[in-house]
Design an enzyme around this catalytic site. Structure first.
Site, PDB file in Angstrom:
ATOM      1  N   LEU A  61      -6.465   6.665  -0.108  1.00 43.91           N
ATOM      2  CA  LEU A  61      -6.472   5.024  -0.170  1.00 43.91           C
ATOM      3  C   LEU A  61      -7.601   4.494   0.651  1.00 43.91           C
ATOM      4  O   LEU A  61      -7.621   4.629   2.066  1.00 43.91           O
ATOM      5  CB  LEU A  61      -4.932   4.690   0.259  1.00 43.91           C
ATOM      6  CG  LEU A  61      -3.623   4.792  -0.634  1.00 43.91           C
ATOM      7  CD1 LEU A  61      -2.545   4.990   0.238  1.00 43.91           C
ATOM      8  CD2 LEU A  61      -3.842   3.982  -1.764  1.00 43.91           C
ATOM      9  N   SER A  62      -8.331   3.662  -0.005  1.00 37.44           N
ATOM     10  CA  SER A  62      -9.585   3.203   0.718  1.00 37.44           C
ATOM     11  C   SER A  62      -9.167   2.287   1.960  1.00 37.44           C
ATOM     12  O   SER A  62      -7.947   1.735   2.142  1.00 37.44           O
ATOM     13  CB  SER A  62     -10.670   2.488  -0.122  1.00 37.44           C
ATOM     14  OG  SER A  62     -11.221   3.373  -1.041  1.00 37.44           O
ATOM     15  N   CYS A  63     -10.039   2.398   2.960  1.00 41.25           N
ATOM     16  CA  CYS A  63      -9.928   1.274   4.015  1.00 41.25           C
ATOM     17  C   CYS A  63      -9.689   0.158   3.306  1.00 41.25           C
ATOM     18  O   CYS A  63     -10.212  -0.450   2.711  1.00 41.25           O
ATOM     19  CB  CYS A  63     -10.964   1.482   5.340  1.00 41.25           C
ATOM     20  SG  CYS A  63     -12.508   1.265   4.657  1.00 41.25           S
ATOM     21  N   PRO A  64      -8.620  -0.723   3.666  1.00 39.29           N
ATOM     22  CA  PRO A  64      -8.235  -1.949   3.298  1.00 39.29           C
ATOM     23  C   PRO A  64      -9.316  -3.021   3.613  1.00 39.29           C
ATOM     24  O   PRO A  64      -9.351  -4.027   2.360  1.00 39.29           O
ATOM     25  CB  PRO A  64      -7.109  -2.608   3.772  1.00 39.29           C
ATOM     26  CG  PRO A  64      -6.871  -1.665   5.292  1.00 39.29           C
ATOM     27  CD  PRO A  64      -7.774  -0.341   4.942  1.00 39.29           C
ATOM     28  N   ARG A  87       0.764  -1.334  -0.113  1.00 38.72           N
ATOM     29  CA  ARG A  87       0.231   0.010  -0.057  1.00 38.72           C
ATOM     30  C   ARG A  87       0.837   1.142   0.124  1.00 38.72           C
ATOM     31  O   ARG A  87       0.505   2.022  -0.752  1.00 38.72           O
ATOM     32  CB  ARG A  87      -0.823   0.144   1.270  1.00 38.72           C
ATOM     33  CG  ARG A  87      -1.733   1.220   1.328  1.00 38.72           C
ATOM     34  CD  ARG A  87      -2.778   0.762   2.881  1.00 38.72           C
ATOM     35  NE  ARG A  87      -3.727   1.935   3.136  1.00 38.72           N
ATOM     36  CZ  ARG A  87      -4.853   2.072   2.690  1.00 38.72           C
ATOM     37  NH1 ARG A  87      -5.130   1.298   1.666  1.00 38.72           N
ATOM     38  NH2 ARG A  87      -5.580   2.956   3.273  1.00 38.72           N
TER      39      ARG A  87
END
Length: 386
Positions: free
Chosen positions: A91-94, A38
């Site tokens: 960056l979207s929550c994983p 990430r």
């Protein structure tokens, strides 16, 4: 990779396991995450909320904090762009990324269209899945983000075609696609996305502030139908005005005004905080309204507003009862109670029992059964800019 960054990544991976965030039926998702760090897709400047505003966090000056925000937790997004004080890319929550990739059901060799490239991480995960015989095309409205994503993808050696443009139009030159996925929320699904899918192809997209749906295109290519798959909220389509209720707070909307209306509440308001199915129903019925809850020694309290001029507060009293104070042109807790009662009258349908039907001329979310369930029609959009 620094020891701090490696430690944060390892702890983040363990947290994903502890939260059962890895899809059991799609082991490829975890493999793609492992092969696609990430942090390689995080810009050197990201943003952190300090309680009053978003403040910059630079990798060069505060590398430990930067790493902590990039690998914050399974349910935490990393804000990568701020415009006029509002987050416009992340960056979207994983855990949500993993769930949406599972919903997409991508296979090696697939041709995939992604709408909303951002920094390129999600596209890189997809490219890892489809392999050398597949193709991932990603459309990004922001030229700056698109250029950054191209650099990130090249450094990661992920073969993704990034196009600058309005995602509403899809990408007809690479159609038909086996899968289409949107990484931003829409209020109405562009028909071009369905037109550019092959019959039997799957579309995964976030709907408003509701959550994300997965729908399959019918064999006759005249409709798509599917189910709600997750509850997370997403940033809106850049071509759509940001909902007022997500920009302004309850305090800003109330602005110190005295209530216009005060009355007792004849129901237990605890479910406003504890019942996710009720929360979903209220969100469906009143999509432009936001509410938050908290507890004190007496019980649950709730603050409701529409981001414009109407507000309500509901307070649990020491004797166990409750009271609401409301102001503005709309009595929002009255509207909540009406929607709450309608949901109960229709069987208190679970959030997981909601589906969606999409045609060129009509789109609606249904409860329980696509043909007989109660329907919530989606608004007809304004014409998309060229």
């Amino acid at each position: 990779m620094s020891d701090v960054l490696e430690g944060r990544r390892r702890a983040w991976n363990e947290a994903m396991c502890a939260h059962h965030a890895w899809p059991e039926d799609a082991p490829w998702v975890r493999a793609a995450f492992d092969a696609t760090p990430r942090h390689a897709f995080a810009p050197d400047r990201i943003w952190d909320w300090d309680g009053e505003a978003y403040v910059p966090v630079d990798r060069a000056t505060t590398p430990d904090r930067w790493a902590e925000l990039v690998y914050a937790g399974p349910r935490d997004a990393t804000v990568t762009e701020i415009t006029d004080g509002i987050p416009t890319s992340s960056l979207s929550c994983p855990s949500v990324v993993a769930t949406m990739l599972d919903s997409l059901d991508a296979e090696p060799g697939h041709r995939i269209l992604e709408l909303g490239t951002g920094t390129g991480w999600n596209a890189a995960l997809l490219a890892h899945r489809v392999g050398p015989h597949g193709r991932v095309t990603s459309v990004e409205a922001s030229p700056d983000l698109a250029r950054a994503a191209i650099r990130n993808l090249a450094q990661a050696r992920r073969g993704v075609d990034v196009a600058i443009g309005n995602g509403t139009h899809g990408h007809p030159t690479t159609a038909p696609h086996d899968r289409v996925i949107a990484t931003y929320a829409v209020e109405h699904v562009p028909w071009a996305w369905i037109e550019q899918l092959r019959p039997g192809g799957d579309l995964v997209f976030p709907l408003g502030r509701m959550g994300h749906f997965a729908a399959t295109v019918a064999d006759d290519h005249r409709s798509a139908r599917g189910w709600m798959h997750g509850l997370a909220q997403f940033m809106s389509d850049r071509s759509t005005p940001i909902p007022a209720a997500t920009v302004h707070s309850y305090t800003q909307v109330r602005n110190g005004r005295a209530p216009d209306h005060i009355r007792p509440v004849d129901r237990d308001i605890t479910p406003l905080r504890t019942d996710a199915n009720l929360m979903w129903a209220l969100r469906m019925a009143l999509p432009d309204v936001v509410y938050t809850t908290d507890t004190d020694q007496d019980g649950v309290n709730a603050w409701i507003h529409d981001g414009v001029a109407s507000w309500a507060v509901v307070t649990t009293l020491p004797d166990g009862g409750a009271r609401t104070e409301q102001g503005g042109p709309r009595h929002l807790f009255d509207a909540f109670e009406t929607a709450w009662d309608a949901w109960i009258a229709h069987g208190s349908v679970s959030r997981w029992d909601h589906g969606i039907t999409l045609t060129e001329h009509e789109q609606y979310v249904w409860e329980g059964d696509p043909d007989t369930g109660r329907r919530h029609h989606l608004p007809t959009p304004a014409p998309a800019p060229a």
